[in-house]
Design an enzyme around this catalytic site. Structure first.
Site, short mmCIF file in Angstrom:
data_model
loop_
_atom_site.label_atom_id
_atom_site.label_comp_id
_atom_site.label_asym_id
_atom_site.label_seq_id
_atom_site.Cartn_x
_atom_site.Cartn_y
_atom_site.Cartn_z
N ASP A 93 1.00 -1.18 -0.02
CA ASP A 93 0.16 0.02 -0.14
C ASP A 93 0.89 1.08 -0.15
O ASP A 93 1.60 1.50 0.76
CB ASP A 93 -0.83 0.08 1.30
N GLU A 152 -1.28 -1.75 -5.83
CA GLU A 152 -2.23 -0.88 -6.10
C GLU A 152 -2.03 0.13 -7.19
O GLU A 152 -1.05 0.53 -7.25
CB GLU A 152 -2.82 -0.25 -5.09
N ASP A 172 -3.17 1.69 6.69
CA ASP A 172 -2.51 1.21 5.77
C ASP A 172 -2.11 -0.27 5.80
O ASP A 172 -1.96 -0.89 4.66
CB ASP A 172 -1.04 2.29 5.87
#
Length: 415
Positions: free
Chosen positions: A191, A275, A356
Protein backbone atom coordinates in the site's frame (compact mmCIF):
# COMPACT_ATOMS: atom_id res chain seq x y z
CA UNK A 1 15.12 -9.21 -22.03
CA UNK A 2 16.60 -5.75 -22.47
CA UNK A 3 18.16 -3.74 -19.67
CA UNK A 4 19.66 -0.28 -19.68
CA UNK A 5 22.89 0.48 -17.80
CA UNK A 6 23.75 4.10 -17.13
CA UNK A 7 27.27 5.43 -16.50
CA UNK A 8 28.74 8.88 -15.89
CA UNK A 9 31.10 10.15 -18.62
CA UNK A 10 33.74 12.86 -18.33
CA UNK A 11 34.54 14.33 -21.78
CA UNK A 12 37.30 16.90 -22.17
CA UNK A 13 36.80 20.34 -23.70
CA UNK A 14 37.28 19.18 -27.31
CA UNK A 15 34.95 16.23 -26.81
CA UNK A 16 32.31 18.47 -25.25
CA UNK A 17 32.42 20.68 -28.34
CA UNK A 18 32.11 17.63 -30.60
CA UNK A 19 29.17 16.33 -28.59
CA UNK A 20 27.48 19.73 -28.69
CA UNK A 21 27.84 19.71 -32.48
CA UNK A 22 26.40 16.19 -32.64
CA UNK A 23 23.44 17.21 -30.45
CA UNK A 24 22.77 20.18 -32.73
CA UNK A 25 23.01 18.21 -35.97
CA UNK A 26 20.67 15.50 -34.69
CA UNK A 27 18.22 18.21 -33.63
CA UNK A 28 18.38 19.92 -37.04
CA UNK A 29 17.71 16.66 -38.90
CA UNK A 30 14.75 15.94 -36.60
CA UNK A 31 13.26 19.42 -37.11
CA UNK A 32 13.83 19.43 -40.89
CA UNK A 33 12.19 16.03 -41.37
CA UNK A 34 9.32 16.91 -39.04
CA UNK A 35 8.74 20.17 -40.93
CA UNK A 36 8.57 18.33 -44.28
CA UNK A 37 5.98 15.89 -42.98
CA UNK A 38 3.88 18.61 -41.40
CA UNK A 39 3.91 20.71 -44.56
CA UNK A 40 3.00 17.71 -46.70
CA UNK A 41 0.10 16.91 -44.39
CA UNK A 42 -1.09 20.54 -44.43
CA UNK A 43 -1.42 20.62 -48.23
CA UNK A 44 -2.89 17.11 -48.49
CA UNK A 45 0.16 15.34 -49.89
CA UNK A 46 0.99 11.71 -48.99
CA UNK A 47 3.08 10.84 -45.96
CA UNK A 48 6.76 11.49 -46.71
CA UNK A 49 8.72 8.25 -46.39
CA UNK A 50 11.90 7.86 -44.39
CA UNK A 51 13.86 6.96 -47.52
CA UNK A 52 12.92 10.23 -49.17
CA UNK A 53 13.71 12.23 -46.05
CA UNK A 54 17.09 10.52 -45.66
CA UNK A 55 17.97 11.41 -49.23
CA UNK A 56 16.81 15.02 -49.00
CA UNK A 57 17.66 16.02 -45.43
CA UNK A 58 20.84 14.04 -44.87
CA UNK A 59 22.56 12.95 -48.09
CA UNK A 60 21.78 15.96 -50.28
CA UNK A 61 21.76 18.45 -47.40
CA UNK A 62 25.44 17.74 -46.71
CA UNK A 63 26.28 19.00 -50.22
CA UNK A 64 24.57 22.35 -49.72
CA UNK A 65 26.30 25.39 -48.29
CA UNK A 66 23.82 26.00 -45.46
CA UNK A 67 23.90 22.37 -44.23
CA UNK A 68 27.51 21.40 -45.08
CA UNK A 69 28.35 21.10 -41.36
CA UNK A 70 26.19 17.97 -41.14
CA UNK A 71 29.17 16.07 -42.57
CA UNK A 72 31.24 16.92 -39.47
CA UNK A 73 29.35 14.40 -37.31
CA UNK A 74 28.82 10.67 -37.70
CA UNK A 75 26.16 9.70 -40.24
CA UNK A 76 24.84 7.17 -37.70
CA UNK A 77 23.77 10.04 -35.43
CA UNK A 78 21.72 11.61 -38.22
CA UNK A 79 20.13 8.34 -39.32
CA UNK A 80 19.21 7.44 -35.74
CA UNK A 81 17.58 10.84 -35.30
CA UNK A 82 15.36 10.07 -38.32
CA UNK A 83 14.56 6.62 -36.90
CA UNK A 84 13.58 8.18 -33.60
CA UNK A 85 11.21 10.49 -35.48
CA UNK A 86 9.68 7.46 -37.21
CA UNK A 87 9.22 5.78 -33.83
CA UNK A 88 7.53 8.91 -32.46
CA UNK A 89 5.11 8.96 -35.40
CA UNK A 90 4.42 5.24 -35.01
CA UNK A 91 3.57 5.73 -31.32
CA UNK A 92 1.26 8.58 -32.27
CA UNK A 93 -0.54 6.60 -34.98
CA UNK A 94 -0.79 3.47 -32.81
CA UNK A 95 -2.22 5.59 -30.01
CA UNK A 96 -4.89 7.00 -32.33
CA UNK A 97 -5.85 3.57 -33.62
CA UNK A 98 -5.87 1.96 -30.18
CA UNK A 99 -2.93 -0.39 -30.78
CA UNK A 100 -0.84 1.42 -28.17
CA UNK A 101 -2.15 1.02 -24.64
CA UNK A 102 -1.90 3.56 -21.88
CA UNK A 103 -1.94 7.33 -22.06
CA UNK A 104 -2.51 8.86 -25.49
CA UNK A 105 0.70 9.83 -27.28
CA UNK A 106 0.76 13.20 -28.99
CA UNK A 107 2.35 14.02 -32.35
CA UNK A 108 6.10 14.74 -32.47
CA UNK A 109 7.16 18.27 -31.65
CA UNK A 110 10.08 20.43 -32.65
CA UNK A 111 13.24 20.31 -30.56
CA UNK A 112 15.05 23.38 -29.26
CA UNK A 113 18.70 24.00 -28.49
CA UNK A 114 17.48 25.40 -25.17
CA UNK A 115 16.01 22.07 -24.08
CA UNK A 116 17.38 20.98 -20.72
CA UNK A 117 18.19 17.50 -22.02
CA UNK A 118 20.24 16.87 -25.17
CA UNK A 119 20.98 13.39 -26.48
CA UNK A 120 22.16 11.35 -29.44
CA UNK A 121 21.68 7.65 -30.09
CA UNK A 122 24.23 5.32 -31.69
CA UNK A 123 24.31 1.73 -32.84
CA UNK A 124 27.26 -0.64 -32.71
CA UNK A 125 28.73 0.82 -35.92
CA UNK A 126 29.51 4.14 -34.21
CA UNK A 127 30.95 3.16 -30.83
CA UNK A 128 33.30 0.56 -29.35
CA UNK A 129 34.39 -0.41 -25.85
CA UNK A 130 38.16 -0.12 -25.48
CA UNK A 131 40.50 -2.30 -23.42
CA UNK A 132 41.62 0.69 -21.35
CA UNK A 133 38.07 1.29 -20.08
CA UNK A 134 37.22 4.18 -22.41
CA UNK A 135 34.39 4.25 -24.94
CA UNK A 136 35.20 5.37 -28.46
CA UNK A 137 32.43 7.38 -30.11
CA UNK A 138 32.74 8.12 -33.82
CA UNK A 139 33.99 11.68 -34.52
CA UNK A 140 34.01 12.44 -30.79
CA UNK A 141 36.92 10.42 -29.43
CA UNK A 142 37.66 8.18 -26.47
CA UNK A 143 35.35 9.15 -23.60
CA UNK A 144 36.46 8.59 -20.04
CA UNK A 145 33.78 6.65 -18.17
CA UNK A 146 33.21 5.89 -14.49
CA UNK A 147 32.33 2.19 -14.53
CA UNK A 148 30.18 1.60 -11.46
CA UNK A 149 29.50 -2.01 -12.51
CA UNK A 150 30.31 -4.42 -15.30
CA UNK A 151 28.10 -4.87 -18.32
CA UNK A 152 26.56 -8.36 -18.35
CA UNK A 153 26.89 -8.63 -22.15
CA UNK A 154 27.93 -6.67 -25.20
CA UNK A 155 25.70 -3.58 -25.66
CA UNK A 156 23.48 -3.22 -28.71
CA UNK A 157 23.05 0.57 -28.63
CA UNK A 158 24.38 3.64 -26.86
CA UNK A 159 22.69 6.90 -25.90
CA UNK A 160 24.89 9.86 -24.97
CA UNK A 161 22.98 12.35 -22.84
CA UNK A 162 23.71 15.78 -21.40
CA UNK A 163 21.37 16.78 -18.58
CA UNK A 164 20.31 20.23 -17.41
CA UNK A 165 23.26 20.69 -15.05
CA UNK A 166 25.89 19.80 -17.64
CA UNK A 167 26.55 16.18 -16.69
CA UNK A 168 27.18 13.59 -19.40
CA UNK A 169 25.91 10.02 -19.24
CA UNK A 170 26.36 6.93 -21.41
CA UNK A 171 23.35 4.64 -21.46
CA UNK A 172 23.91 1.13 -22.87
CA UNK A 173 21.08 -1.20 -23.89
CA UNK A 174 22.02 -4.82 -23.26
CA UNK A 175 20.24 -8.03 -24.28
CA UNK A 176 20.56 -10.42 -21.36
CA UNK A 177 18.87 -13.44 -19.88
CA UNK A 178 16.76 -13.18 -16.71
CA UNK A 179 18.65 -13.68 -13.47
CA UNK A 180 16.27 -16.02 -11.67
CA UNK A 181 16.50 -15.79 -7.89
CA UNK A 182 15.90 -18.77 -5.57
CA UNK A 183 12.23 -19.26 -4.87
CA UNK A 184 10.96 -17.45 -1.79
CA UNK A 185 8.11 -18.56 0.42
CA UNK A 186 6.58 -15.20 1.20
CA UNK A 187 4.27 -12.96 -0.81
CA UNK A 188 3.40 -9.37 -0.11
CA UNK A 189 0.91 -6.66 -0.94
CA UNK A 190 2.03 -3.03 -0.96
CA UNK A 191 0.00 0.00 0.00
CA UNK A 192 1.65 3.23 -1.17
CA UNK A 193 1.05 6.42 0.74
CA UNK A 194 2.42 9.76 1.90
CA UNK A 195 2.64 9.39 5.69
CA UNK A 196 4.57 6.17 5.03
CA UNK A 197 6.01 5.60 1.58
CA UNK A 198 4.97 1.94 1.54
CA UNK A 199 3.35 -0.48 3.98
CA UNK A 200 3.83 -4.21 3.35
CA UNK A 201 1.54 -7.12 4.13
CA UNK A 202 3.52 -8.09 7.25
CA UNK A 203 3.20 -4.59 8.72
CA UNK A 204 6.64 -3.36 7.66
CA UNK A 205 6.59 0.37 7.02
CA UNK A 206 9.03 2.13 4.69
CA UNK A 207 9.26 5.75 5.79
CA UNK A 208 9.01 8.59 3.31
CA UNK A 209 12.39 10.32 2.86
CA UNK A 210 10.81 13.52 1.44
CA UNK A 211 13.93 14.48 -0.51
CA UNK A 212 12.33 17.51 -2.14
CA UNK A 213 10.87 18.84 1.12
CA UNK A 214 14.27 18.55 2.80
CA UNK A 215 15.95 20.45 -0.03
CA UNK A 216 13.33 23.19 -0.32
CA UNK A 217 15.19 25.66 1.90
CA UNK A 218 18.32 25.56 -0.24
CA UNK A 219 16.30 25.50 -3.46
CA UNK A 220 14.40 28.56 -2.35
CA UNK A 221 17.63 30.49 -1.79
CA UNK A 222 19.14 29.36 -5.12
CA UNK A 223 16.00 30.20 -7.07
CA UNK A 224 15.81 33.59 -5.40
CA UNK A 225 19.40 34.26 -6.48
CA UNK A 226 18.52 33.15 -10.01
CA UNK A 227 15.55 35.51 -10.23
CA UNK A 228 17.78 38.47 -9.38
CA UNK A 229 20.24 37.87 -12.21
CA UNK A 230 19.90 39.76 -15.47
CA UNK A 231 18.46 37.68 -18.29
CA UNK A 232 21.05 36.67 -20.84
CA UNK A 233 24.02 37.30 -18.53
CA UNK A 234 26.73 34.81 -17.64
CA UNK A 235 25.89 35.12 -13.96
CA UNK A 236 22.33 34.02 -14.69
CA UNK A 237 23.65 30.97 -16.55
CA UNK A 238 25.83 30.08 -13.54
CA UNK A 239 22.89 30.53 -11.17
CA UNK A 240 20.69 28.35 -13.37
CA UNK A 241 23.25 25.55 -13.27
CA UNK A 242 23.34 25.74 -9.46
CA UNK A 243 19.57 25.31 -9.32
CA UNK A 244 19.71 22.43 -11.81
CA UNK A 245 22.42 20.68 -9.80
CA UNK A 246 20.37 20.87 -6.63
CA UNK A 247 17.34 19.41 -8.40
CA UNK A 248 19.59 16.68 -9.85
CA UNK A 249 20.79 15.77 -6.33
CA UNK A 250 17.18 15.41 -5.20
CA UNK A 251 16.31 13.22 -8.19
CA UNK A 252 19.42 11.05 -7.75
CA UNK A 253 18.71 10.45 -4.06
CA UNK A 254 15.09 9.58 -4.79
CA UNK A 255 16.11 7.18 -7.57
CA UNK A 256 18.66 5.47 -5.33
CA UNK A 257 16.04 5.07 -2.61
CA UNK A 258 13.58 3.55 -5.09
CA UNK A 259 16.18 1.07 -6.33
CA UNK A 260 17.16 -0.08 -2.86
CA UNK A 261 13.57 -0.48 -1.69
CA UNK A 262 12.33 -2.22 -4.86
CA UNK A 263 15.31 -4.59 -5.02
CA UNK A 264 14.86 -5.63 -1.38
CA UNK A 265 11.13 -6.28 -1.87
CA UNK A 266 11.71 -8.37 -5.00
CA UNK A 267 14.43 -10.44 -3.35
CA UNK A 268 12.38 -11.21 -0.24
CA UNK A 269 9.05 -12.10 -1.89
CA UNK A 270 8.01 -14.56 -4.57
CA UNK A 271 4.95 -12.50 -5.54
CA UNK A 272 4.43 -8.76 -5.26
CA UNK A 273 1.06 -7.03 -5.63
CA UNK A 274 0.61 -3.27 -5.69
CA UNK A 275 -2.34 -0.95 -6.15
CA UNK A 276 -2.59 0.88 -9.48
CA UNK A 277 -2.87 4.47 -8.27
CA UNK A 278 -4.18 7.35 -10.39
CA UNK A 279 -1.00 9.39 -9.99
CA UNK A 280 -1.80 11.84 -12.78
CA UNK A 281 -5.09 12.68 -11.09
CA UNK A 282 -3.51 13.05 -7.65
CA UNK A 283 -0.94 15.43 -9.14
CA UNK A 284 -3.77 17.89 -9.82
CA UNK A 285 -4.76 18.12 -6.17
CA UNK A 286 -3.33 20.00 -3.19
CA UNK A 287 -1.13 16.95 -2.53
CA UNK A 288 0.65 17.37 -5.85
CA UNK A 289 4.08 18.29 -4.48
CA UNK A 290 4.09 15.41 -2.01
CA UNK A 291 2.94 12.97 -4.69
CA UNK A 292 5.70 14.09 -7.04
CA UNK A 293 8.21 13.88 -4.21
CA UNK A 294 7.22 10.28 -3.47
CA UNK A 295 7.64 9.11 -7.08
CA UNK A 296 5.17 6.22 -6.95
CA UNK A 297 5.05 5.61 -10.70
CA UNK A 298 8.81 5.16 -11.01
CA UNK A 299 8.84 2.83 -8.02
CA UNK A 300 6.08 0.64 -9.46
CA UNK A 301 7.86 0.45 -12.83
CA UNK A 302 11.03 -0.68 -11.05
CA UNK A 303 9.10 -3.41 -9.26
CA UNK A 304 7.60 -4.54 -12.55
CA UNK A 305 10.78 -4.92 -14.57
CA UNK A 306 12.76 -6.36 -11.65
CA UNK A 307 10.05 -8.98 -11.15
CA UNK A 308 10.49 -10.10 -14.75
CA UNK A 309 14.28 -9.97 -14.42
CA UNK A 310 14.36 -12.15 -11.30
CA UNK A 311 11.47 -14.52 -12.05
CA UNK A 312 8.92 -13.12 -9.61
CA UNK A 313 5.18 -12.70 -9.94
CA UNK A 314 3.94 -9.13 -10.21
CA UNK A 315 0.38 -7.87 -10.57
CA UNK A 316 -1.46 -4.58 -10.20
CA UNK A 317 -4.74 -4.27 -8.34
CA UNK A 318 -7.27 -1.97 -9.99
CA UNK A 319 -7.55 1.52 -8.58
CA UNK A 320 -11.30 1.05 -8.09
CA UNK A 321 -10.70 -1.72 -5.56
CA UNK A 322 -11.74 -0.37 -2.08
CA UNK A 323 -8.64 -1.49 -0.21
CA UNK A 324 -9.16 1.04 2.60
CA UNK A 325 -12.87 0.29 3.07
CA UNK A 326 -12.88 -3.50 3.42
CA UNK A 327 -12.04 -5.30 6.66
CA UNK A 328 -9.19 -7.72 5.95
CA UNK A 329 -10.36 -10.00 8.79
CA UNK A 330 -13.99 -10.63 7.87
CA UNK A 331 -14.40 -8.96 4.47
CA UNK A 332 -17.08 -6.51 5.60
CA UNK A 333 -17.11 -3.24 3.63
CA UNK A 334 -17.27 -0.46 6.16
CA UNK A 335 -17.49 2.49 3.76
CA UNK A 336 -15.14 5.32 2.81
CA UNK A 337 -13.13 7.19 5.44
CA UNK A 338 -11.39 10.58 5.36
CA UNK A 339 -7.61 10.68 5.12
CA UNK A 340 -7.08 11.82 8.72
CA UNK A 341 -8.55 8.52 9.99
CA UNK A 342 -5.49 6.28 10.37
CA UNK A 343 -7.12 3.62 12.57
CA UNK A 344 -10.65 2.27 12.57
CA UNK A 345 -12.68 -0.58 14.04
CA UNK A 346 -14.72 -2.90 11.84
CA UNK A 347 -18.44 -2.45 12.39
CA UNK A 348 -19.05 -6.18 11.84
CA UNK A 349 -16.33 -8.05 13.74
CA UNK A 350 -14.87 -5.20 15.83
CA UNK A 351 -11.28 -5.74 14.68
CA UNK A 352 -9.16 -2.59 15.06
CA UNK A 353 -7.17 -1.92 11.89
CA UNK A 354 -4.29 0.30 10.98
CA UNK A 355 -5.51 1.92 7.78
CA UNK A 356 -2.38 1.30 5.69
CA UNK A 357 -1.69 -2.20 7.02
CA UNK A 358 -5.28 -3.24 6.36
CA UNK A 359 -5.04 -1.88 2.80
CA UNK A 360 -1.81 -3.82 2.18
CA UNK A 361 -3.49 -7.04 3.33
CA UNK A 362 -6.45 -6.41 1.06
CA UNK A 363 -4.13 -5.69 -1.88
CA UNK A 364 -2.43 -9.06 -1.30
CA UNK A 365 -5.73 -10.94 -1.17
CA UNK A 366 -7.03 -9.21 -4.30
CA UNK A 367 -3.73 -9.76 -6.11
CA UNK A 368 -3.86 -13.49 -5.37
CA UNK A 369 -7.41 -13.60 -6.69
CA UNK A 370 -6.39 -11.82 -9.91
CA UNK A 371 -3.50 -14.21 -10.49
CA UNK A 372 -5.67 -17.23 -9.76
CA UNK A 373 -8.25 -15.96 -12.23
CA UNK A 374 -5.56 -15.65 -14.89
CA UNK A 375 -6.11 -11.96 -15.54
CA UNK A 376 -2.53 -10.91 -14.77
CA UNK A 377 0.50 -11.18 -17.00
CA UNK A 378 2.50 -13.56 -14.86
CA UNK A 379 4.62 -15.36 -17.45
CA UNK A 380 7.48 -15.12 -14.99
CA UNK A 381 5.55 -16.95 -12.28
CA UNK A 382 6.46 -20.39 -13.59
CA UNK A 383 9.92 -21.96 -13.41
CA UNK A 384 10.22 -22.27 -17.20
CA UNK A 385 9.37 -18.63 -17.81
CA UNK A 386 12.84 -17.56 -16.74
CA UNK A 387 14.30 -19.48 -19.66
CA UNK A 388 12.25 -17.61 -22.24
CA UNK A 389 13.19 -14.28 -23.80
CA UNK A 390 10.52 -12.13 -22.19
CA UNK A 391 10.34 -8.78 -23.96
CA UNK A 392 10.76 -6.00 -21.40
CA UNK A 393 11.54 -2.40 -22.42
CA UNK A 394 14.87 -1.08 -21.28
CA UNK A 395 14.38 1.26 -18.36
CA UNK A 396 15.71 4.80 -18.41
CA UNK A 397 17.49 4.66 -15.08
CA UNK A 398 20.04 2.27 -13.67
CA UNK A 399 19.18 -1.36 -14.14
CA UNK A 400 19.12 -2.24 -10.46
CA UNK A 401 21.86 -3.48 -8.16
CA UNK A 402 23.78 -6.74 -8.60
CA UNK A 403 23.21 -9.52 -6.11
CA UNK A 404 25.45 -9.24 -3.07
CA UNK A 405 28.36 -11.66 -3.14
CA UNK A 406 27.62 -12.69 -6.74
CA UNK A 407 29.05 -10.04 -9.08
CA UNK A 408 28.51 -10.45 -12.79
CA UNK A 409 31.62 -11.86 -14.45
CA UNK A 410 31.00 -10.76 -18.00
CA UNK A 411 31.84 -7.18 -18.73
CA UNK A 412 34.24 -4.80 -20.38
CA UNK A 413 37.72 -6.14 -21.22
CA UNK A 414 40.45 -4.60 -19.15
CA UNK A 415 38.31 -3.69 -16.16
Amino acid sequence: MQLRYNYRAYPNAAQRRALAQAFGCARVVWNDCLRDRRQAHAVGLPYVTSTELSRLRITQAKRTEERAWLADVSAVVLQQSLRDLDAAYKNFFDSLSGKRKGRKAGPPRYKSKKDTRQSIRLNTNAFTLQDDGTVYVAKVGHLKVKWSRRLPAAPTSLTVTKDSCGRYFLSFVVDTKPDILPEAESETGIDLGLSAFAVLFDGTKISTPRFLRRAEKKLKRLQRDLSRKQKGSKNRAKARIKVARQHARVADRRRDFHHQASTQIIRDNQAVYVEDLAVSGLCRTRLAKSVHDAGWSVFVRMLEYKAVKHGRTFAKVGRAFPSSQVCSACGFRDGPKPLHVRQWACGECGTVHDRDHNAARNVLFEGRRIVAAGRAETLNASWSAGKTRTKVPAQRGEAGSPRKGQPTQAGIPGL
